[in-house]
Motif scaffolding. Sequence first.
Motif, PDB file in Angstrom:
ATOM      1  N   LEU A  45      13.383  -7.934   9.948  1.00  0.00           N
ATOM      2  CA  LEU A  45      13.006  -7.008   9.406  1.00  0.00           C
ATOM      3  C   LEU A  45      13.990  -5.752   9.508  1.00  0.00           C
ATOM      4  O   LEU A  45      14.700  -5.701  10.607  1.00  0.00           O
ATOM      5  CB  LEU A  45      11.666  -6.174   9.596  1.00  0.00           C
ATOM      6  N   ARG A  46      14.144  -5.056   8.476  1.00  0.00           N
ATOM      7  CA  ARG A  46      14.882  -3.583   8.511  1.00  0.00           C
ATOM      8  C   ARG A  46      13.896  -2.431   8.547  1.00  0.00           C
ATOM      9  O   ARG A  46      12.779  -2.689   8.333  1.00  0.00           O
ATOM     10  CB  ARG A  46      15.938  -3.457   7.512  1.00  0.00           C
ATOM     11  N   ASP A  47      14.502  -1.419   9.051  1.00  0.00           N
ATOM     12  CA  ASP A  47      13.254  -0.279   8.990  1.00  0.00           C
ATOM     13  C   ASP A  47      13.035   0.021   7.489  1.00  0.00           C
ATOM     14  O   ASP A  47      13.923   0.237   6.710  1.00  0.00           O
ATOM     15  CB  ASP A  47      13.906   0.807   9.625  1.00  0.00           C
ATOM     16  N   GLY A  48      11.578   0.361   7.502  1.00  0.00           N
ATOM     17  CA  GLY A  48      11.325   0.736   6.004  1.00  0.00           C
ATOM     18  C   GLY A  48       9.874   0.597   5.843  1.00  0.00           C
ATOM     19  O   GLY A  48       9.258   0.889   6.877  1.00  0.00           O
ATOM     20  N   GLU A  49       9.513   0.328   4.774  1.00  0.00           N
ATOM     21  CA  GLU A  49       7.858   0.601   4.343  1.00  0.00           C
ATOM     22  C   GLU A  49       7.371  -0.961   3.898  1.00  0.00           C
ATOM     23  O   GLU A  49       8.081  -1.630   2.805  1.00  0.00           O
ATOM     24  CB  GLU A  49       7.470   1.712   3.237  1.00  0.00           C
ATOM     25  N   LEU A  50       6.266  -1.181   4.579  1.00  0.00           N
ATOM     26  CA  LEU A  50       5.316  -2.321   3.794  1.00  0.00           C
ATOM     27  C   LEU A  50       4.541  -1.669   2.774  1.00  0.00           C
ATOM     28  O   LEU A  50       4.152  -0.767   2.708  1.00  0.00           O
ATOM     29  CB  LEU A  50       4.623  -2.943   4.882  1.00  0.00           C
ATOM     30  N   ALA A  51       4.309  -2.431   1.566  1.00  0.00           N
ATOM     31  CA  ALA A  51       3.455  -2.262   0.788  1.00  0.00           C
ATOM     32  C   ALA A  51       2.209  -3.250   0.738  1.00  0.00           C
ATOM     33  O   ALA A  51       2.657  -4.275   0.438  1.00  0.00           O
ATOM     34  CB  ALA A  51       4.235  -2.186  -0.618  1.00  0.00           C
ATOM     35  N   VAL A  52       1.294  -2.890   1.068  1.00  0.00           N
ATOM     36  CA  VAL A  52       0.005  -3.914   1.159  1.00  0.00           C
ATOM     37  C   VAL A  52      -0.888  -3.499  -0.037  1.00  0.00           C
ATOM     38  O   VAL A  52      -1.506  -2.630  -0.158  1.00  0.00           O
ATOM     39  CB  VAL A  52      -0.695  -3.700   2.410  1.00  0.00           C
ATOM     40  N   TYR A  53      -1.057  -4.697  -1.033  1.00  0.00           N
ATOM     41  CA  TYR A  53      -1.743  -4.487  -2.078  1.00  0.00           C
ATOM     42  C   TYR A  53      -2.924  -5.293  -1.701  1.00  0.00           C
ATOM     43  O   TYR A  53      -3.092  -6.574  -1.531  1.00  0.00           O
ATOM     44  CB  TYR A  53      -1.213  -5.175  -3.315  1.00  0.00           C
ATOM     45  N   ARG A  54      -4.149  -4.603  -1.629  1.00  0.00           N
ATOM     46  CA  ARG A  54      -5.435  -5.333  -1.172  1.00  0.00           C
ATOM     47  C   ARG A  54      -6.042  -6.137  -2.403  1.00  0.00           C
ATOM     48  O   ARG A  54      -6.748  -7.084  -2.133  1.00  0.00           O
ATOM     49  CB  ARG A  54      -6.322  -4.097  -0.632  1.00  0.00           C
ATOM     50  N   SER A  55      -5.694  -5.922  -3.547  1.00  0.00           N
ATOM     51  CA  SER A  55      -6.245  -6.483  -4.645  1.00  0.00           C
ATOM     52  C   SER A  55      -5.269  -6.467  -5.825  1.00  0.00           C
ATOM     53  O   SER A  55      -4.437  -5.590  -5.898  1.00  0.00           O
ATOM     54  CB  SER A  55      -7.731  -6.091  -5.264  1.00  0.00           C
ATOM     55  N   ALA A  56      -5.231  -7.339  -6.844  1.00  0.00           N
ATOM     56  CA  ALA A  56      -4.405  -7.311  -7.989  1.00  0.00           C
ATOM     57  C   ALA A  56      -4.430  -6.104  -8.676  1.00  0.00           C
ATOM     58  O   ALA A  56      -5.715  -5.459  -9.020  1.00  0.00           O
ATOM     59  CB  ALA A  56      -4.611  -8.401  -8.694  1.00  0.00           C
ATOM     60  N   GLY A  57      -3.382  -5.206  -8.903  1.00  0.00           N
ATOM     61  CA  GLY A  57      -3.492  -3.889  -9.754  1.00  0.00           C
ATOM     62  C   GLY A  57      -3.867  -2.755  -8.738  1.00  0.00           C
ATOM     63  O   GLY A  57      -3.790  -1.454  -9.458  1.00  0.00           O
ATOM     64  N   ALA A  58      -4.158  -2.806  -7.637  1.00  0.00           N
ATOM     65  CA  ALA A  58      -4.498  -1.927  -6.852  1.00  0.00           C
ATOM     66  C   ALA A  58      -2.910  -1.249  -6.197  1.00  0.00           C
ATOM     67  O   ALA A  58      -2.108  -1.629  -6.171  1.00  0.00           O
ATOM     68  CB  ALA A  58      -5.060  -2.113  -5.520  1.00  0.00           C
ATOM     69  N   GLN A  59      -3.490   0.051  -5.792  1.00  0.00           N
ATOM     70  CA  GLN A  59      -2.473   0.908  -5.388  1.00  0.00           C
ATOM     71  C   GLN A  59      -2.071   0.525  -4.179  1.00  0.00           C
ATOM     72  O   GLN A  59      -2.706   0.251  -3.223  1.00  0.00           O
ATOM     73  CB  GLN A  59      -2.489   2.617  -5.287  1.00  0.00           C
ATOM     74  N   PRO A  60      -0.786   0.514  -3.484  1.00  0.00           N
ATOM     75  CA  PRO A  60      -0.468  -0.081  -2.250  1.00  0.00           C
ATOM     76  C   PRO A  60      -0.682   0.754  -1.341  1.00  0.00           C
ATOM     77  O   PRO A  60      -0.663   2.042  -1.245  1.00  0.00           O
ATOM     78  CB  PRO A  60       0.982  -0.414  -2.333  1.00  0.00           C
ATOM     79  N   GLU A  61      -0.975   0.132   0.041  1.00  0.00           N
ATOM     80  CA  GLU A  61      -1.232   1.157   1.241  1.00  0.00           C
ATOM     81  C   GLU A  61       0.243   0.861   1.730  1.00  0.00           C
ATOM     82  O   GLU A  61       0.842  -0.316   2.124  1.00  0.00           O
ATOM     83  CB  GLU A  61      -2.208   0.401   2.133  1.00  0.00           C
ATOM     84  N   ARG A  62       0.849   1.948   2.077  1.00  0.00           N
ATOM     85  CA  ARG A  62       2.230   2.118   2.834  1.00  0.00           C
ATOM     86  C   ARG A  62       2.238   2.053   4.403  1.00  0.00           C
ATOM     87  O   ARG A  62       1.494   2.939   4.811  1.00  0.00           O
ATOM     88  CB  ARG A  62       2.986   2.993   2.270  1.00  0.00           C
ATOM     89  N   ILE A  63       2.969   1.257   4.882  1.00  0.00           N
ATOM     90  CA  ILE A  63       2.866   1.515   6.369  1.00  0.00           C
ATOM     91  C   ILE A  63       4.442   1.411   6.875  1.00  0.00           C
ATOM     92  O   ILE A  63       5.098   0.144   6.335  1.00  0.00           O
ATOM     93  CB  ILE A  63       2.164   0.246   7.237  1.00  0.00           C
ATOM     94  N   ARG A  64       4.844   2.303   7.428  1.00  0.00           N
ATOM     95  CA  ARG A  64       6.188   2.415   7.714  1.00  0.00           C
ATOM     96  C   ARG A  64       6.377   1.531   9.138  1.00  0.00           C
ATOM     97  O   ARG A  64       5.667   1.494  10.103  1.00  0.00           O
ATOM     98  CB  ARG A  64       6.399   3.852   8.325  1.00  0.00           C
TER      99      ARG A  64
END
Length: 86
Positions: A45-64
């Motif tokens: 991995l490089r330093d950055g943000e994960l985008a976690v989509y809990r369901s289709a079409g949902a806004q992502p939860e961002r985790i650095r």
Amino acid sequence: MADLHFTLTTPERQVISDDVYMVVVPGTEGEFGVMAGHAPFMTTLRDGELAVYRSAGAQPERIRVSGGFAEVGDAGLTILAESAEA
């Protein structure tokens, strides 16, 4: 449908372990998305943000995240990061 098992762990703690729809990961060769049924592989991995989509079409939860490894396999997506913060 949330059917990808996703685990994010740092040396200090387990940040998340849950079934999700998709995760977009900052790999060293570029960002990549992982959904259920993805082909197995491992990358750094490089330093950055994960985008976690809990369901289709949902806004992502961002985790650095900072550094680490990502592995996609039969158990889902496992990320071992040096550090992570929401």
